[in-house]
Design a protein around this motif. Structure first.
Motif, mmCIF file in Angstrom:
data_model
loop_
_atom_site.group_PDB
_atom_site.id
_atom_site.type_symbol
_atom_site.label_atom_id
_atom_site.label_comp_id
_atom_site.label_asym_id
_atom_site.label_seq_id
_atom_site.Cartn_x
_atom_site.Cartn_y
_atom_site.Cartn_z
ATOM 1 N N LYS A 38 37.314 60.788 59.131
ATOM 2 C CA LYS A 38 37.380 59.162 58.893
ATOM 3 C C LYS A 38 38.797 58.880 58.556
ATOM 4 C CE LYS A 38 35.852 55.054 58.857
ATOM 5 N NZ LYS A 38 35.436 54.279 59.973
ATOM 6 N N GLU A 39 39.360 59.723 57.690
ATOM 7 C CA GLU A 39 40.796 59.680 57.364
ATOM 8 C C GLU A 39 41.955 60.104 58.402
ATOM 9 O OE1 GLU A 39 42.512 58.956 54.507
ATOM 10 O OE2 GLU A 39 40.378 58.145 53.933
ATOM 11 N N VAL A 40 41.322 61.123 59.239
ATOM 12 C CA VAL A 40 42.275 61.362 60.677
ATOM 13 C C VAL A 40 42.106 60.249 61.311
ATOM 14 C CG1 VAL A 40 42.271 62.907 62.381
ATOM 15 C CG2 VAL A 40 41.988 64.007 60.319
ATOM 16 N N GLN A 41 40.980 59.623 61.562
ATOM 17 C CA GLN A 41 40.772 58.717 62.394
ATOM 18 C C GLN A 41 41.790 57.239 62.224
ATOM 19 O OE1 GLN A 41 36.585 57.815 62.677
ATOM 20 N NE2 GLN A 41 36.325 58.932 64.445
ATOM 21 N N LEU A 42 42.159 57.188 60.934
ATOM 22 C CA LEU A 42 43.359 56.183 60.718
ATOM 23 C C LEU A 42 44.381 56.108 61.573
ATOM 24 C CD1 LEU A 42 42.777 56.003 57.003
ATOM 25 C CD2 LEU A 42 41.795 54.612 58.579
ATOM 26 N N GLU A 43 44.725 57.537 62.143
ATOM 27 C CA GLU A 43 45.931 57.910 62.903
ATOM 28 C C GLU A 43 45.516 58.000 64.148
ATOM 29 O OE1 GLU A 43 49.321 61.051 63.055
ATOM 30 O OE2 GLU A 43 48.985 60.351 61.004
ATOM 31 N N ARG A 44 44.532 58.983 64.238
ATOM 32 C CA ARG A 44 44.029 59.597 65.549
ATOM 33 C C ARG A 44 42.468 58.939 65.964
ATOM 34 N NH1 ARG A 44 47.018 63.827 67.781
ATOM 35 N NH2 ARG A 44 46.100 63.325 69.501
ATOM 36 N N ARG A 45 42.542 57.849 66.556
ATOM 37 C CA ARG A 45 41.216 57.308 66.658
ATOM 38 C C ARG A 45 40.479 57.882 67.435
ATOM 39 N NH1 ARG A 45 39.459 54.419 63.692
ATOM 40 N NH2 ARG A 45 37.787 53.565 65.344
ATOM 41 N N ASN A 142 41.685 72.781 49.190
ATOM 42 C CA ASN A 142 40.598 72.515 48.381
ATOM 43 C C ASN A 142 39.736 71.493 49.110
ATOM 44 O OD1 ASN A 142 38.667 71.648 46.379
ATOM 45 N ND2 ASN A 142 39.916 72.080 44.797
ATOM 46 N N PRO A 143 38.512 71.822 49.493
ATOM 47 C CA PRO A 143 37.904 70.818 50.368
ATOM 48 C C PRO A 143 37.510 69.493 49.423
ATOM 49 C CG PRO A 143 36.834 72.967 50.410
ATOM 50 C CD PRO A 143 37.942 72.892 49.531
ATOM 51 N N TYR A 144 37.443 69.504 47.896
ATOM 52 C CA TYR A 144 37.125 68.465 47.418
ATOM 53 C C TYR A 144 38.469 67.444 47.467
ATOM 54 C CZ TYR A 144 33.165 70.710 45.422
ATOM 55 O OH TYR A 144 31.680 71.417 45.098
ATOM 56 N N ASP A 145 39.604 67.798 47.863
ATOM 57 C CA ASP A 145 40.748 67.059 48.126
ATOM 58 C C ASP A 145 40.852 66.727 49.468
ATOM 59 O OD1 ASP A 145 43.068 65.767 48.409
ATOM 60 O OD2 ASP A 145 44.269 67.413 47.225
ATOM 61 N N VAL A 146 39.997 65.614 49.826
ATOM 62 C CA VAL A 146 39.765 65.097 51.246
ATOM 63 C C VAL A 146 41.116 64.788 51.717
ATOM 64 C CG1 VAL A 146 38.750 63.242 52.458
ATOM 65 C CG2 VAL A 146 37.379 64.565 50.877
ATOM 66 N N SER A 150 42.586 66.284 55.382
ATOM 67 C CA SER A 150 42.694 65.431 56.385
ATOM 68 C C SER A 150 44.327 65.497 56.948
ATOM 69 C CB SER A 150 42.495 63.935 56.334
ATOM 70 O OG SER A 150 43.331 63.497 55.280
ATOM 71 N N ILE A 151 45.162 65.745 55.876
ATOM 72 C CA ILE A 151 46.540 65.895 56.433
ATOM 73 C C ILE A 151 46.808 67.236 57.169
ATOM 74 C CG2 ILE A 151 48.861 66.380 55.274
ATOM 75 C CD1 ILE A 151 48.234 64.389 53.069
ATOM 76 N N ALA A 152 46.225 68.270 56.639
ATOM 77 C CA ALA A 152 46.148 69.447 57.217
ATOM 78 C C ALA A 152 45.875 69.533 58.588
ATOM 79 C CB ALA A 152 45.573 70.599 56.659
ATOM 80 N N LEU A 153 44.626 68.542 58.752
ATOM 81 C CA LEU A 153 44.094 68.577 59.986
ATOM 82 C C LEU A 153 45.047 67.799 61.137
ATOM 83 C CD1 LEU A 153 40.359 67.948 59.114
ATOM 84 C CD2 LEU A 153 41.004 70.186 60.476
ATOM 85 N N ARG A 154 45.632 66.756 60.509
ATOM 86 C CA ARG A 154 46.418 65.872 61.268
ATOM 87 C C ARG A 154 47.582 66.634 61.751
ATOM 88 N NH1 ARG A 154 45.310 61.385 58.018
ATOM 89 N NH2 ARG A 154 46.964 61.836 56.915
ATOM 90 N N GLU A 155 48.006 67.541 60.961
ATOM 91 C CA GLU A 155 49.591 68.303 61.177
ATOM 92 C C GLU A 155 49.361 69.114 62.582
ATOM 93 O OE1 GLU A 155 50.291 70.269 57.536
ATOM 94 O OE2 GLU A 155 51.703 68.549 56.788
ATOM 95 N N PHE A 156 48.044 69.574 62.758
ATOM 96 C CA PHE A 156 47.800 70.547 63.771
ATOM 97 C C PHE A 156 47.446 69.784 65.001
ATOM 98 C CE2 PHE A 156 46.693 73.781 60.470
ATOM 99 C CZ PHE A 156 47.825 74.710 60.949
#
Length: 174
Positions: A38-45, A142-146, A150-156
């Motif tokens: 959901k966080e990633v979607q803020l930038e990558r719909r 740390n998966p608890y740090d959503v 999301s930042i790590a996923l967006r970077e890739f």
């Protein structure tokens, strides 16, 4: 079957894809990954979560989170795959997430993703940090740090050259 065929068959076009293998259960970090999506979607719909697993991969708690976040159209469950079909599913992904909260000792998903030249955003728990080299073949979070996940996923997703370089190093590591 190759990655292109999977994208054609499922009408995915060039959508950015985050891969996940297994059940979106509490132990596997499913709820945290859905929140990161959901966080990633803020930038990558147009981002898609490709859940490589059986039809019951979306456990009831995860289904409730999906509905609550309004991301039903952003998830595709492949059904159980093996062999060339499994490899094609990995290859269709831009990045693979392994947010497990339980102490998985090894996590074959990390090795399979790296074998198919995909960068991994993996958990800091269990054996994943011994398999995924942080900053080299993927990113340890740390998966608890959503937010961090999301930042790590967006970077890739946002830097294909970076994703390819990490994927190539992952393949060499395997």
């Amino acid at each position: 079957t190759n990655a292109h065929d999977l994208r054609l068959r499922e009408k995915l076009g060039q959508r950015p894809i985050i891969g996940f293998v297994g059940k979106l259960s509490g132990a596997k970090g499913g709820v945290q990954l859905l929140r990161a999506l959901k966080e990633v979607q803020l930038e990558r719909r147009d981002v898609l979560l490709l859940v490589i697993g059986s039809e019951n991969s979306l456990v009831p708690k995860a289904q409730a989170v999906v509905e609550d976040l309004g991301i039903t159209d952003s998830i595709l469950i492949t059904g159980k795959l093996s062999g060339p079909e499994l490899a094609a599913a990995y290859k269709a992904c831009n990045v693979v997430a392994f947010p497990s909260l339980c102490l998985d000792t090894f996590g074959m998903v990390n090795v399979e993703a790296m074998l198919t030249r995909k960068p991994v955003v993996a958990t800091c728990f269990g054996g994943a940090p011994e398999v995924v080299e942080d900053g080299v073949t993927g990113t340890i979070v740390n998966p608890y740090d959503v937010q961090s996940m999301s930042i790590a996923l967006r970077e890739f997703l946002n830097d294909q050259g970076r994703a390819d370089a990490f994927g190539d190093r992952g393949r060499k590591r395997v």
